[in-house]
Enzyme design. Structure first.
Site, short mmCIF file in Angstrom:
data_model
loop_
_atom_site.label_atom_id
_atom_site.label_comp_id
_atom_site.label_asym_id
_atom_site.label_seq_id
_atom_site.Cartn_x
_atom_site.Cartn_y
_atom_site.Cartn_z
CG ASP A 101 -6.78 18.23 2.80
OD1 ASP A 101 -7.04 17.75 4.05
OD2 ASP A 101 -5.84 18.73 2.54
CG ASN B 22 -4.76 10.11 7.36
OD1 ASN B 22 -5.38 9.59 6.37
ND2 ASN B 22 -4.09 11.19 7.54
C1 FPP Z 1 -9.12 14.78 5.17
O1 FPP Z 1 -9.48 15.92 6.06
C2 FPP Z 1 -9.71 13.60 5.24
C3 FPP Z 1 -9.33 12.67 5.81
C4 FPP Z 1 -8.09 12.31 6.35
C5 FPP Z 1 -10.24 11.41 5.85
C6 FPP Z 1 -11.08 11.32 4.57
C7 FPP Z 1 -12.18 10.56 5.14
C8 FPP Z 1 -13.66 10.61 4.86
C9 FPP Z 1 -13.82 11.68 3.64
C10 FPP Z 1 -14.55 9.72 5.41
C11 FPP Z 1 -14.43 8.38 5.30
C12 FPP Z 1 -14.16 7.77 4.06
C13 FPP Z 1 -14.93 6.85 3.42
C14 FPP Z 1 -14.44 6.03 2.34
C15 FPP Z 1 -16.32 6.62 3.71
P1 FPP Z 1 -8.66 16.73 7.05
O2 FPP Z 1 -9.24 16.13 8.55
O3 FPP Z 1 -7.31 16.50 7.13
O4 FPP Z 1 -9.21 18.33 7.02
P2 FPP Z 1 -8.32 19.46 7.71
O5 FPP Z 1 -7.01 19.29 6.80
O6 FPP Z 1 -9.20 20.29 7.38
O7 FPP Z 1 -7.98 19.02 8.86
#
Ligand code: FPP
Length: 249
Positions: free
Chosen positions: A29, A77
């Site tokens: 996250d 998501n």
């Molecule tokens: C949370 O950060 C992250 C996600 C919802 C996506 C995670 C994806 C990756 C790390 C990249 C792709 C994955 C792979 C397996 C290659 P957020 O966007 O919710 O962060 P925030 O809470 O700060 O907005």
């Protein structure tokens, strides 16, 4: 879980080899906040998140962790802007295609779990190709939860078991924890010993609801794109200082 004997490379001196978690699960996250703090559009955090993931896989493998499971995309998501959803799908596909040679070299067995049939066709093809290619590998089990929801996983297990009961293949009295676990995506993987969540949020967010019943939870303020080997070392160190009682005194 059948794994080959592990070769531990570069394990930091302050970590005890015999007290490593067998299975580490991660809620990655903070990608959006990482980008916003740099004045970038928030989706620009995801490519950096991929870099952290690549490093986490290498590190867990080097240090002899038997299983790593990461939460890449939840069933919730889909409610994000379409551009962001498409970017995450593209990044997962690129990751699978680009990392396959290294996963083969490292003998890593890859599994994708979640409702994969709802994902774009080219991503499904990349998933199938990399799962097939690594299926006979005997090293670390690396699982990527994509279009995954813990409640949905439990519901689909209930549905399958209910059908078996309806068909007379199973009696209700035979349904115990081990029968139930066999119907989860994680059937052949031990429960996570350690659940890491980055960016300071104190939630499980529908991740591995059944499996984290006795996991140690480690929450760090560090945002996922900044999560590196040293951050993982700290998480493992904290884990090794915990006393696991599993409900006993
Ligand atoms: C949370 O950060 C992250 C996600 C919802 C996506 C995670 C994806 C990756 C790390 C990249 C792709 C994955 C792979 C397996 C290659 P957020 O966007 O919710 O962060 P925030 O809470 O700060 O907005």
């Amino acid at each position: 879980m059948t794994t080959k004997p592990t070769v531990l490379k570069e394990l930091p001196a302050d970590l005890k080899r015999d007290r490593l978690p067998r299975h580490v699960a991660v809620i990655m996250d903070g990608n959006g906040r990482w980008a916003k703090r740099r004045g970038l559009p928030r989706i620009m955090g995801h490519p950096r998140g991929v870099d952290s993931l690549r490093e986490a896989v290498r590190c867990c493998d080097d240090w002899g962790i038997q299983a790593l499971t990461v939460y890449a995309f939840s069933t919730e998501n889909w409610n994000r802007p379409q551009q962001e959803v498409m970017l995450i799908m593209t990044l997962i596909e690129q990751f699978l295609r680009r990392e396959l040679p290294e996963m083969m070299e490292r003998d890593i067995r890859l599994k994708l779990m979640g409702n994969l049939s709802a994902l774009p066709a080219s991503l499904q093809a990349a998933m199938e190709q990399s799962m097939n290619a690594t299926s006979n590998n005997r090293g670390m089990q690396f699982t990527v939860a994509t279009n995954y929801g813990g409640r949905q996983e439990i519901l689909q297990a209930c549905r399958t078991i209910a059908h078996q009961v309806q068909q007379g293949a199973l009696s209700p009295d035979e349904i115990d924890e081990s029968v139930f676990e066999r119907h989860l995506y994680t059937a052949s993987i031990c429960d996570p010993d350690l659940l890491i969540r980055t960016s300071g949020e104190m939630r499980i967010s529908n991740f591995l609801l059944w499996q984290v019943a006795y996991s140690e939870i480690y929450i760090t303020e560090t945002l996922w794109p900044d999560f590196n080997r040293d951050e993982l070392r700290r998480a493992l160190l904290a884990y090794q200082q915990r006393e696991r009682r599993f409900g006993k005194v």
